[in-house]
Design a protein around this motif. Sequence first.
Motif, short mmCIF file in Angstrom:
data_model
loop_
_atom_site.label_atom_id
_atom_site.label_comp_id
_atom_site.label_asym_id
_atom_site.label_seq_id
_atom_site.Cartn_x
_atom_site.Cartn_y
_atom_site.Cartn_z
N HIS A 230 0.84 -1.21 0.00
CA HIS A 230 0.00 0.00 0.00
C HIS A 230 0.88 1.26 0.00
CE1 HIS A 230 -3.43 2.52 0.92
NE2 HIS A 230 -2.87 2.95 2.03
N ALA A 231 1.93 1.23 0.82
CA ALA A 231 2.85 2.38 0.88
C ALA A 231 3.53 2.59 -0.48
CB ALA A 231 3.89 2.16 1.97
N MET A 232 3.81 1.49 -1.15
CA MET A 232 4.44 1.57 -2.48
C MET A 232 3.49 2.24 -3.47
SD MET A 232 7.26 0.40 -3.99
CE MET A 232 7.77 0.38 -5.70
N MET A 233 2.21 1.87 -3.40
CA MET A 233 1.21 2.49 -4.29
C MET A 233 1.10 3.99 -3.98
SD MET A 233 -0.15 0.20 -6.33
CE MET A 233 -1.86 0.26 -6.80
N LEU A 234 1.15 4.32 -2.70
CA LEU A 234 1.09 5.74 -2.31
C LEU A 234 2.30 6.49 -2.85
CD1 LEU A 234 -0.17 5.33 1.35
CD2 LEU A 234 -1.27 6.76 -0.36
N MET A 235 3.47 5.84 -2.75
CA MET A 235 4.70 6.47 -3.25
C MET A 235 4.59 6.75 -4.76
SD MET A 235 7.57 5.77 -5.15
CE MET A 235 7.96 4.04 -5.14
N ILE A 236 4.05 5.79 -5.49
CA ILE A 236 3.89 5.98 -6.95
C ILE A 236 2.95 7.14 -7.22
CG2 ILE A 236 3.01 4.91 -9.09
CD1 ILE A 236 4.01 2.20 -8.00
N ALA A 237 1.86 7.19 -6.45
CA ALA A 237 0.88 8.27 -6.65
C ALA A 237 1.50 9.63 -6.32
CB ALA A 237 -0.34 8.02 -5.78
N ILE A 238 2.26 9.69 -5.25
CA ILE A 238 2.86 10.98 -4.85
C ILE A 238 3.96 11.38 -5.85
CG2 ILE A 238 4.20 12.16 -3.03
CD1 ILE A 238 2.72 10.41 -0.99
N GLY A 239 4.73 10.41 -6.30
CA GLY A 239 5.83 10.73 -7.22
C GLY A 239 5.39 11.02 -8.63
N LEU A 240 4.55 10.13 -9.18
CA LEU A 240 4.14 10.28 -10.58
C LEU A 240 2.92 11.18 -10.72
CD1 LEU A 240 5.16 9.02 -13.25
CD2 LEU A 240 3.43 7.26 -12.99
N GLY A 241 1.98 11.03 -9.76
CA GLY A 241 0.75 11.82 -9.82
C GLY A 241 1.00 13.32 -9.73
N PHE A 242 2.09 13.69 -9.10
CA PHE A 242 2.40 15.12 -8.94
C PHE A 242 2.46 15.82 -10.30
CE2 PHE A 242 5.86 18.27 -9.11
CZ PHE A 242 5.28 19.26 -8.34
N HIS A 243 3.11 15.20 -11.27
CA HIS A 243 3.23 15.82 -12.60
C HIS A 243 1.86 16.03 -13.23
CE1 HIS A 243 7.48 14.99 -12.26
NE2 HIS A 243 7.27 13.70 -12.19
N GLY A 244 0.99 15.04 -13.05
CA GLY A 244 -0.34 15.14 -13.62
C GLY A 244 -1.14 16.27 -12.98
N VAL A 245 -1.01 16.40 -11.65
CA VAL A 245 -1.74 17.45 -10.93
C VAL A 245 -1.25 18.83 -11.37
CG1 VAL A 245 -2.13 18.45 -8.63
CG2 VAL A 245 -2.29 15.99 -8.96
N VAL A 246 0.06 19.02 -11.40
CA VAL A 246 0.63 20.33 -11.76
C VAL A 246 0.22 20.71 -13.19
CG1 VAL A 246 2.79 21.56 -12.25
CG2 VAL A 246 2.60 20.17 -10.21
N GLU A 247 0.42 19.79 -14.11
CA GLU A 247 0.12 20.12 -15.52
C GLU A 247 -1.38 20.23 -15.75
OE1 GLU A 247 2.41 21.08 -17.58
OE2 GLU A 247 4.07 20.53 -16.27
N GLY A 248 -2.16 19.40 -15.06
CA GLY A 248 -3.62 19.48 -15.17
C GLY A 248 -4.13 20.84 -14.71
N LEU A 249 -3.58 21.34 -13.61
CA LEU A 249 -3.99 22.66 -13.10
C LEU A 249 -3.58 23.76 -14.07
CD1 LEU A 249 -3.33 22.38 -9.27
CD2 LEU A 249 -5.52 22.75 -10.37
N LYS A 250 -2.41 23.61 -14.69
CA LYS A 250 -1.96 24.62 -15.66
C LYS A 250 -2.90 24.66 -16.87
CE LYS A 250 3.00 24.46 -14.66
NZ LYS A 250 4.30 23.95 -15.12
N VAL A 251 -3.32 23.47 -17.30
CA VAL A 251 -4.26 23.40 -18.44
C VAL A 251 -5.58 24.07 -18.06
CG1 VAL A 251 -5.57 21.83 -19.94
CG2 VAL A 251 -3.20 21.33 -19.43
N LEU A 252 -6.05 23.76 -16.84
CA LEU A 252 -7.31 24.36 -16.38
C LEU A 252 -7.20 25.88 -16.28
CD1 LEU A 252 -8.93 22.28 -13.50
CD2 LEU A 252 -9.82 22.71 -15.78
N ALA A 253 -6.09 26.33 -15.64
CA ALA A 253 -5.91 27.78 -15.41
C ALA A 253 -5.80 28.56 -16.73
CB ALA A 253 -4.65 28.01 -14.57
N SER A 254 -5.29 27.88 -17.76
CA SER A 254 -5.14 28.57 -19.04
C SER A 254 -6.34 28.36 -19.95
CB SER A 254 -3.87 28.09 -19.75
OG SER A 254 -4.01 26.71 -20.04
N GLY A 255 -7.39 27.74 -19.43
CA GLY A 255 -8.58 27.47 -20.23
C GLY A 255 -8.29 26.55 -21.40
N GLY A 256 -7.36 25.65 -21.23
CA GLY A 256 -7.02 24.68 -22.28
C GLY A 256 -5.91 25.16 -23.21
N GLY A 257 -5.41 26.35 -22.98
CA GLY A 257 -4.38 26.90 -23.86
C GLY A 257 -2.98 26.37 -23.59
N HIS A 258 -2.73 25.92 -22.35
CA HIS A 258 -1.39 25.44 -21.99
C HIS A 258 -1.13 24.09 -22.67
CE1 HIS A 258 2.10 24.39 -19.62
NE2 HIS A 258 1.51 23.28 -19.23
#
Lengths: 55, 457
Positions: B130-158
Motif C-alpha cells: 500500500h505504501a508503495m502504491m502511495l509512493m507511486i501516486a505521490i511521485g508520478l501523480g504530482f506531474h499530472g496534478v501540476v500540468e492538469g492545473l496549468k491546463v485548467l488555469a489557461s482554459g485549455g491553452g497550456h
Amino acid sequence: MESLLLTFDVVSMVLLAYCVFQYERRPQRKKDLGLFAFKLAKTSRADAKKRRHYY
Amino acid sequence: MRDLMMFAAVACLIPLSMMSATVAYLVWGWTALLAPVYYLYGFMQSFRFNFAFAIIAMGMLALGRMHERGVYRFNRTSLLLVVFVLHASVAVALAYQPNPSNMTLYIELLKLMTFCLLMPFFINNRTRIHAMMLMIAIGLGFHGVVEGLKVLASGGGHRVDGIPMSKMSDNNQFAVGMVMALPVLLYLYQYLRNRWASLAAMGGLILTVIAVLGTNSRGGFISMAVVGLWLVMTSRRKFLSLFVVLLAGGLILMVAPDTWFSRMDTIDSAGQDGSFMGRVFAWKISSAIALQNPIFGGGLRAQQVYWVFEKFKDAPSLISIAPEFAVSYAVAAHSIYFEVLGDMGFMGLFIFLAIIGNAVITRFEIKRLVRTLGVEYMWARDMTDMLTVAVVAYAVGGAAVSLAYFEIFYMIAMLQEILKQHLRSAVAAERKIAAAQPAPVLPAGASGPQPETAAAG
C-alpha cells in the motif's frame, strides 16, 4: 502555484515516510494498518457500502 | 525557496531512512519518479537524490539493519528482468561505436533494474505494498496534478510538453506516463480510508486526465480510451464503470479545446500525416538494424546516432515506406517495441514481450489465489486489476513512443509478482492452519466420510 504544489508533494512524502517509519517501529500497531492520512481500508469504498462480493 | 524547502525535506528524510530501510527504499523510488532536479534552480539541483537514498537502502539491506526483511523467492518476473539486463549488457558491449547514449542509458537501466530486483526484500506485506502504491501516486501523480492545473488555469491553452529531466521528456511520453498513473490513483481512491485522502486521489485522477488532454497526444488519447474499455471489461461493477467512462468521455467532448479535436481528427489520416510517417520511418531504421544484428541489436539508442542512421536508412528492413516520407536526420525509435528491437535485436524484443505478457498472466494467477482465499483478499484482486490496466496502457500507448526503459512499467511488473508471492504465502499459511486443526469427531453411527478421508481433503 508550482512551488506550492511541490511543497505539498514533498510534505506528503515526508509524512508518508514518517508513517511508514512509525509502522515499522511499532509492530503492535500493525493490526490497524495505521498509516495516518494514508490509512488503508480493509475493503474498497464500494464494497464497504454494498457488502456484496462476486467474482 | 524551493531549494530550502527541499533541503529541509532531505534533512528529515535522511534520518528516517537511516532508521528504516523501507523508508529509504520508498524515497529512492519517489525521487526516480518525481525527478526533483527539474523543479529546482539553486544549490539543491546538484544533489543526487536518487543516489543518496539508493545507497542508504542498499547499505541497510547489506548490513542486515532491516526490520522484517522479505524472503527472496526467485520467481518468473525476477528471472525475466535478470535475463533482460544480461542481454542488454551484451548488446551494450557489442554496440555500434561511437554512441554516447549507449553507456548512459545502460547505467540508467542498471539502476532501474536494481531498484526492481531488490523490491521483494523491502515490500513484502500488504501495508508495504500500500505504501508503495502511495509512493507511486505521490511521485508520478504530482506531474499530472501540476500540468492538469496549468491546463485548467489557461482554459485549455497550456500545452503540456513533458518533464525534460525525466523519461517523460516529450508530450507523448508524458501522456503515456500519466495514463499509467490513472489506475494507481483509482485504486487509492477505493482503498484510502480517510475521506479527504480518498478525495485527493480522485482529484488527482481528474487533473491527470486533463493533463493528458493538454498534451494533445494522439497516442495518449488512444491509450486512455483503451484504459477506459479495459476498466469496463474487467471491473466487478461493469455498469458503474461504463457510466463513469461515458461520463468522462462526455466531459472531455464538452471541455476539450478546438485544437485538441483538430489534432485527434488526424488519427484517421495518419497515413498522410508527416509526424506519424516520420515514426514509421524510425521503425524502418530500427528493423533494419535488427535484421543485420538479430540477436543483440545495435546497442542502446543506436538509431539516434547520425552515422548509424546514415548506414541503415537505405538498408533492407521489415517496413517499406514511400520516399516522400523519408526523414533526413536521426530520429528516436518512437515505439517501445521497435526501440527494443533496434537496441537489442529480436531476442531482446522477445524477452521484453515476455515481461509484458508475464505481468498480464500474473493477474490471472492472482485472481485464482483470491478465489482460494476469499473476500478478505478482494483488495488484491482490485489491485492487480489496476496494475494490469497500467501495463495495458503502457503496451498500447508505448506503441508510438520511445519509453522502453520507463521505470514505472518495471516497478508495476515487479509489484504484480510481489502481490502474487504475498497471496501464495497466505494460501500456504491457511493450509498449514487447516492441516494443524484436529479432524472433526463424528457422533457414533453418523454417516459421513472417514476421518482419514476428511483430513486428506
